[in-house]
Design a protein around this motif. Structure first.
Motif, PDB file in Angstrom:
ATOM      1  N   THR A 101       1.569  60.534  56.766  1.00 43.73           N
ATOM      2  CA  THR A 101       0.557  61.587  56.651  1.00 43.73           C
ATOM      3  C   THR A 101       0.833  62.533  55.488  1.00 43.73           C
ATOM      4  N   SER A 102       1.936  62.367  54.807  1.00 38.26           N
ATOM      5  CA  SER A 102       2.320  63.293  53.731  1.00 38.26           C
ATOM      6  C   SER A 102       1.994  62.759  52.343  1.00 38.26           C
ATOM      7  N   GLY A 103       1.541  61.517  52.248  1.00 38.83           N
ATOM      8  CA  GLY A 103       1.262  60.920  50.937  1.00 38.83           C
ATOM      9  C   GLY A 103       2.487  60.374  50.250  1.00 38.83           C
ATOM     10  N   THR A 104       3.675  60.522  50.871  1.00 43.63           N
ATOM     11  CA  THR A 104       4.925  60.010  50.303  1.00 43.63           C
ATOM     12  C   THR A 104       5.760  59.353  51.396  1.00 43.63           C
ATOM     13  N   ALA A 105       6.725  58.573  50.965  1.00 45.18           N
ATOM     14  CA  ALA A 105       7.692  57.970  51.890  1.00 45.18           C
ATOM     15  C   ALA A 105       8.899  57.536  51.066  1.00 45.18           C
ATOM     16  N   THR A 106      10.078  57.618  51.674  1.00 47.19           N
ATOM     17  CA  THR A 106      11.316  57.223  50.997  1.00 47.19           C
ATOM     18  C   THR A 106      11.971  56.091  51.786  1.00 47.19           C
ATOM     19  N   VAL A 107      12.077  54.941  51.142  1.00 45.54           N
ATOM     20  CA  VAL A 107      12.730  53.769  51.743  1.00 45.54           C
ATOM     21  C   VAL A 107      14.221  53.839  51.405  1.00 45.54           C
ATOM     22  N   PHE A 108      15.094  53.606  52.393  1.00 44.94           N
ATOM     23  CA  PHE A 108      16.532  53.752  52.121  1.00 44.94           C
ATOM     24  C   PHE A 108      17.344  52.681  52.851  1.00 44.94           C
ATOM     25  N   ILE A 109      18.557  52.437  52.313  1.00 45.83           N
ATOM     26  CA  ILE A 109      19.566  51.580  52.943  1.00 45.83           C
ATOM     27  C   ILE A 109      20.872  52.379  52.940  1.00 45.83           C
ATOM     28  N   TYR A 110      21.422  52.623  54.125  1.00 46.86           N
ATOM     29  CA  TYR A 110      22.620  53.464  54.236  1.00 46.86           C
ATOM     30  C   TYR A 110      23.729  52.689  54.951  1.00 46.86           C
ATOM     31  N   SER A 111      24.950  52.866  54.411  1.00 47.21           N
ATOM     32  CA  SER A 111      26.118  52.224  55.035  1.00 47.21           C
ATOM     33  C   SER A 111      27.292  53.196  55.067  1.00 47.21           C
ATOM     34  N   GLU A 112      27.938  53.246  56.212  1.00 51.14           N
ATOM     35  CA  GLU A 112      29.207  53.962  56.360  1.00 51.14           C
ATOM     36  C   GLU A 112      30.207  52.925  56.893  1.00 51.14           C
ATOM     37  N   ALA A 113      31.126  52.527  56.012  1.00 48.96           N
ATOM     38  CA  ALA A 113      31.916  51.335  56.317  1.00 48.96           C
ATOM     39  C   ALA A 113      33.406  51.541  56.080  1.00 48.96           C
ATOM     40  N   LYS A 114      34.160  50.654  56.659  1.00 48.15           N
ATOM     41  CA  LYS A 114      35.607  50.608  56.429  1.00 48.15           C
ATOM     42  C   LYS A 114      35.892  49.755  55.202  1.00 48.15           C
ATOM     43  N   ALA A 115      37.113  49.801  54.742  1.00 42.28           N
ATOM     44  CA  ALA A 115      37.501  48.999  53.585  1.00 42.28           C
ATOM     45  C   ALA A 115      37.245  47.521  53.863  1.00 42.28           C
ATOM     46  N   GLU A 116      36.768  46.835  52.853  1.00 40.48           N
ATOM     47  CA  GLU A 116      36.480  45.403  52.874  1.00 40.48           C
ATOM     48  C   GLU A 116      35.215  45.040  53.656  1.00 40.48           C
ATOM     49  N   ASN A 117      34.535  46.006  54.250  1.00 40.67           N
ATOM     50  CA  ASN A 117      33.249  45.679  54.890  1.00 40.67           C
ATOM     51  C   ASN A 117      32.187  45.427  53.811  1.00 40.67           C
ATOM     52  N   TRP A 118      31.392  44.407  54.002  1.00 35.50           N
ATOM     53  CA  TRP A 118      30.371  44.088  52.988  1.00 35.50           C
ATOM     54  C   TRP A 118      29.035  43.758  53.663  1.00 35.50           C
ATOM     55  N   ALA A 119      27.984  43.924  52.882  1.00 26.95           N
ATOM     56  CA  ALA A 119      26.635  43.567  53.319  1.00 26.95           C
ATOM     57  C   ALA A 119      25.791  43.275  52.076  1.00 26.95           C
ATOM     58  N   ASP A 120      24.921  42.263  52.201  1.00 32.06           N
ATOM     59  CA  ASP A 120      23.984  41.906  51.131  1.00 32.06           C
ATOM     60  C   ASP A 120      22.558  42.161  51.614  1.00 32.06           C
ATOM     61  N   PHE A 121      21.706  42.716  50.718  1.00 34.43           N
ATOM     62  CA  PHE A 121      20.315  43.050  51.048  1.00 34.43           C
ATOM     63  C   PHE A 121      19.381  42.401  50.029  1.00 34.43           C
ATOM     64  N   ASP A 122      18.188  41.994  50.494  1.00 32.16           N
ATOM     65  CA  ASP A 122      17.225  41.361  49.588  1.00 32.16           C
ATOM     66  C   ASP A 122      15.808  41.534  50.152  1.00 32.16           C
ATOM     67  N   ASP A 123      14.833  41.435  49.243  1.00 30.58           N
ATOM     68  CA  ASP A 123      13.400  41.427  49.600  1.00 30.58           C
ATOM     69  C   ASP A 123      13.017  42.598  50.500  1.00 30.58           C
ATOM     70  N   VAL A 124      13.191  43.809  49.993  1.00 27.33           N
ATOM     71  CA  VAL A 124      12.781  45.018  50.712  1.00 27.33           C
ATOM     72  C   VAL A 124      11.264  45.157  50.617  1.00 27.33           C
ATOM     73  N   GLN A 125      10.617  45.479  51.723  1.00 33.99           N
ATOM     74  CA  GLN A 125       9.156  45.597  51.746  1.00 33.99           C
ATOM     75  C   GLN A 125       8.735  46.888  52.443  1.00 33.99           C
ATOM     76  N   PHE A 126       7.637  47.444  51.939  1.00 39.27           N
ATOM     77  CA  PHE A 126       6.982  48.582  52.600  1.00 39.27           C
ATOM     78  C   PHE A 126       5.498  48.465  52.316  1.00 39.27           C
ATOM     79  N   TYR A 127       4.689  48.344  53.360  1.00 38.75           N
ATOM     80  CA  TYR A 127       3.256  48.089  53.162  1.00 38.75           C
ATOM     81  C   TYR A 127       2.456  48.695  54.314  1.00 38.75           C
ATOM     82  N   ARG A 128       1.198  48.932  54.021  1.00 36.98           N
ATOM     83  CA  ARG A 128       0.295  49.511  55.031  1.00 36.98           C
ATOM     84  C   ARG A 128      -0.346  48.398  55.838  1.00 36.98           C
ATOM     85  N   ILE A 129      -0.423  48.599  57.157  1.00 35.75           N
ATOM     86  CA  ILE A 129      -1.043  47.599  58.020  1.00 35.75           C
ATOM     87  C   ILE A 129      -2.400  48.054  58.559  1.00 35.75           C
ATOM     88  N   LYS A 130      -2.655  49.388  58.540  1.00 36.70           N
ATOM     89  CA  LYS A 130      -3.972  49.887  58.945  1.00 36.70           C
ATOM     90  C   LYS A 130      -4.102  51.366  58.598  1.00 36.70           C
TER      91      LYS A 130
END
Length: 259
Positions: free
Chosen positions: A230-259
């Motif tokens: 309802t504000s005309g804006t939006a912020t897409v984010f990816i957040y991680s709080e991890a220990k040493a050697e923890n890993w994660a891979d991310f791909d194909d982020v999407q944000f779209y209107r459905i109605k």
């Protein structure tokens, strides 16, 4: 005496012959005499009158044809063009501002995220890390979900990391956010979501906790549904709080209107 009688006898014959010749001469002369102009069927004045009548009629006919041609070919068309099947009707002057804005809205389910699969590295994205900590994001190429690249979080020390993208000029509506993930697990907190989309509520957030929900060798899709912008804006984010050697891979982020 006989001679005189012969003359007398010949006299009438000679006179008769003379009269016959005069008759033929009279008849022949009557044939050659031109008729009087008073008896001519079509006089000069009558022919002149017919000529002007025909000329005037021709001019009137040409004028009518020229006017008809202008009205048929050149006059502006004031009739409303019928709308064919599949053709959008023209915008009326009475159309409201809201309806006009709606006509410029992006189609439903069109991804609004820039550089969603990180093929252009981190173009369009911003990073955040606590003071004194280096960024731990990198672009990986060994096993992307699609394309040739994906985003990787990893450090040999404990870390906190956020990558985000702010989207502006969004029409009000209900949206969804999606992401593909693979991870070795072990993070204290691993989150994907959207924030700053509600103009009435500050600090609002719609997200999903990804901690220990992905596996290393297979990409898994995660969805954040029913995000009411309802504000005309939006912020897409990816957040991680991890220990040493923890890993994660991310791909194909999407944000779209459905109605």
């Amino acid at each position: 005496m006989k001679n005189n009688n012969r003359r007398q006898q010949q006299g009438p014959s000679a006179d008769k012959k003379f009269d016959t010749m005069a008759l033929f001469t009279k008849l022949d002369t009557s044939k050659k005499t031109p008729p009087s102009s008073q008896h001519t069927p079509e006089s000069t004045s009558y022919r002149s009158y017919k000529f002007w009548i025909l000329l005037t009629g021709g001019l009137i006919l040409c004028t009518l044809l020229a006017i008809g041609g202008y009205l048929f070919f050149l006059a502006p068309n004031t009739q409303t063009k019928p709308t064919t099947v599949g053709e959008k009707p023209p915008l009326s002057k009475e159309k409201t501002k809201e309806e006009s804005n709606r006509s410029t809205e992006p189609p439903l389910r069109q991804n609004l995220v820039q550089n969603p699969s990180f093929e252009n590295d981190l173009q369009g994205w911003r990073r955040w890390a606590p003071d004194g900590q280096n960024h731990v994001t990198s672009i990986a190429k060994d096993f992307p979900h699609t394309g040739k690249k994906d985003l990787n979080y990893w450090s040999d020390k404990p870390y906190k990391q956020r990558i985000y993208q702010k989207l502006d000029n969004l029409p009000n509506g209900v949206y969804e956010a999606k992401i593909w993930l693979r991870s070795g697990g072990g993070q204290r907190h691993l989150e994907f979501g959207v924030r700053s989309y509600d103009r009435k509520e500050k600090g609002e957030k719609a997200s999903i906790d990804l901690k220990n929900k992905a596996i290393p060798d297979v990409w898994t899709e995660f969805t954040v549904p029913d995000i009411k912008v309802t504000s005309g804006t939006a912020t897409v984010f990816i957040y991680s709080e991890a220990k040493a050697e923890n890993w994660a891979d991310f791909d194909d982020v999407q944000f779209y209107r459905i109605k």
